[in-house]
Design a protein around this motif. Structure first.
Motif, mmCIF file in Angstrom:
data_model
loop_
_atom_site.group_PDB
_atom_site.id
_atom_site.type_symbol
_atom_site.label_atom_id
_atom_site.label_comp_id
_atom_site.label_asym_id
_atom_site.label_seq_id
_atom_site.Cartn_x
_atom_site.Cartn_y
_atom_site.Cartn_z
ATOM 1 N N MET A 1 30.379 54.778 47.101
ATOM 2 C CA MET A 1 30.794 53.414 46.813
ATOM 3 C C MET A 1 29.650 52.416 46.984
ATOM 4 N N MET B 1 34.743 52.207 37.357
ATOM 5 C CA MET B 1 34.434 52.596 38.724
ATOM 6 C C MET B 1 34.605 54.106 38.901
ATOM 7 N N SER C 1 32.597 47.141 36.743
ATOM 8 C CA SER C 1 33.319 47.927 37.732
ATOM 9 C C SER C 1 33.779 47.032 38.884
ATOM 10 N N HIS C 2 33.739 45.720 38.684
ATOM 11 C CA HIS C 2 34.242 44.773 39.681
ATOM 12 C C HIS C 2 35.423 44.021 39.114
ATOM 13 N N PHE C 3 36.545 44.073 39.812
ATOM 14 C CA PHE C 3 37.707 43.383 39.251
ATOM 15 C C PHE C 3 37.556 41.877 39.304
ATOM 16 N N PHE D 1 38.240 47.972 34.966
ATOM 17 C CA PHE D 1 37.606 48.095 36.285
ATOM 18 C C PHE D 1 37.749 49.518 36.823
ATOM 19 N N PHE E 1 28.350 49.978 44.291
ATOM 20 C CA PHE E 1 29.063 48.781 43.844
ATOM 21 C C PHE E 1 28.794 47.576 44.744
ATOM 22 N N THR E 2 27.958 47.774 45.771
ATOM 23 C CA THR E 2 27.672 46.669 46.688
ATOM 24 C C THR E 2 26.912 45.560 45.975
#
Lengths: 164, 262
Positions: free
Chosen positions: B11, B194, B125-127, B190, B14-15
């Protein structure tokens, strides 16, 4: 999951930059460039349609001209045919008359020859008769010492000759 | 200590990190740091702009690049024509921007730039991003719907020819499904993006850990994982296109509801 863990600190920055950058994309690309690209496509489609229509018109005109040419050609051919036929008929006629004329001349000649032959034959027959009569007279004179008159001899010859 | 260093957090990719020391940048107390996410939005926009430049030659006989750009605009134009009709033309700029922005973002996020030390970031990939895009589409539906039909727009929730008794039950269901549209629209993109990236990350950690564990494990784990990764990369490229297409298609279908009701 950073999407949720970081949510309190990042949501405003994400929203702000997305609105700024997507707004730029929308106004510069969507509004500015896309219509121009689509105009180009539309212009090209129109040009192609026009060209096709022009080609169709040209083809129709060509067909029309070909039809006219064909008609003219047929008429010309017919006229030529008629001319040939006429010439043929004329030639045939002239040949016929010439032949008839020659035929008539030949017939006349034949007739004349026939009459001449008949005359010659009659003359010859008469001559043979007189010669035969003279010969008979002579034969009778020499063999029987009988003097036969010319008329008697002649009739006798005639009788004999008539018997064949 | 090899086991510890090779531990991978799938994960972590996605930071979001602020770049260029802008973490304190704010407007009216709201932080607007220029992050890696914003950087990749900018890169996506620039790449898309460069791509579109190829379509601006406006030649009568197009070259390959111009042809490609025209294929994309024609694709969106045809889609809107098929779903909305001739009124769909005016939505081409929005749907095109949406489709291309998402498509380029998805594809750029898949680029193997890690090989040269850059870290691609897939902001779809970020809602927080897909949600805003979905709300944007939904807002257009609402604005167009109420602008064109006024309060008559509410008849959208009652399919034509429904008996009154049925309508009492159907209207709330239709209303709920209508209100769920922005969520499904945003979450679909998203989640798809992801999941793909997590899967690739996990598989690549298998490749690396297997390789570190010795020759046997490299043969048993790393090679099959690597083969699977190659296949899934191809799948992810497909998913990038499909998700962008689905987002644009659903947006245009929702706009069609607003234009024509039922």
């Amino acid at each position: 999951m950073p999407q949720i863990a970081q949510l309190p600190e990042i949501w405003s920055s994400q929203l702000f930059w997305l609105l700024v950058i997507f707004g730029l994309v929308y106004f510069v690309i969507g509004r500015g460039m896309v219509p121009k690209v689509m105009d180009t496509v539309g212009l090209r489609d129109k040009q192609i349609a026009d060209d096709l229509a022009a080609a169709q018109a040209a083809r129709d005109a060509a067909d029309e001209q070909e039809e006219a040419w064909r008609k003219r050609e047929n008429a010309n051919r017919e006229a030529a045919q008629a001319l040939v036929n006429e010439a043929k008929a004329k030639a045939a006629k002239s040949t016929e008359t010439k032949l008839a004329k020659v035929q008539a001349a030949i017939d006349a000649q034949l007739e004349e020859a026939e009459t001449r032959i008949a005359a010659s034959r009659a003359e010859a027959a008469a001559e043979i008769e007189s010669v035969a009569a003279e010969a008979a007279q002579d034969i009778a004179q020499r063999l029987a010492n009988v003097s036969v008159t010319k008329t008697v001899a002649k009739s006798a010859v005639k009788k004999a000759m008539a018997n064949g | 200590m090899a086991g510890e260093t090779a531990k991978v957090d799938p994960m972590h990719q996605f930071t979001i990190e602020p770049l260029f020391g802008t973490e304190t940048l704010d407007i009216a107390g709201y932080n607007i740091a220029f992050t890696n996410s914003a950087l990749w939005m900018l890169i996506t926009a620039v790449v898309l702009w460069v791509f579109m430049l190829g379509g601006m030659k406006q030649q009568l006989v197009p070259g390959r690049w111009q042809m490609m750009v025209e294929t994309f605009t024609g694709f969106i134009d045809d889609m809107l024509e098929a779903n909305i009709g001739k009124e769909g033309r005016k939505y081409v700029p929005y749907i095109f921007s949406l489709f291309m922005f998402i498509l380029f973002a998805n594809l750029l996020g898949l680029m193997p730039l890690g090989v040269v030390g850059l870290h691609p970031f897939t902001f779809t990939s970020h809602f927080t991003v897909t949600g805003v895009l979905a709300i944007m589409s939904f807002a257009i539906v609402l604005v167009v719907g109420f602008w064109k039909h006024g309060l008559h727009f509410f008849s959208l929730f009652v399919p034509s020819g429904t008996p009154l008794i049925m309508a009492i039950f159907i209207a709330p269901i239709e209303f709920i499904s209508f209100m769920f549209r922005p969520f499904s629209l945003g979450l679909r993109l998203f989640v798809a993006m992801m999941a793909g990236h997590v899967l690739l990350e996990v598989l690549s950690s298998f490749v690396i850990d297997g390789g570190n564990a010795g020759l046997v494990w490299a043969g048993v784990v790393s090679l099959p994982s690597f083969a699977l990764m190659v296949a899934i990369c191809a799948l992810e490229i497909l998913v990038s296109g499909i998700q962008a297409y689905v987002f644009a298609l659903l947006s245009s279908l929702y706009i069609n509801d607003a234009e024509h009701l039922h």
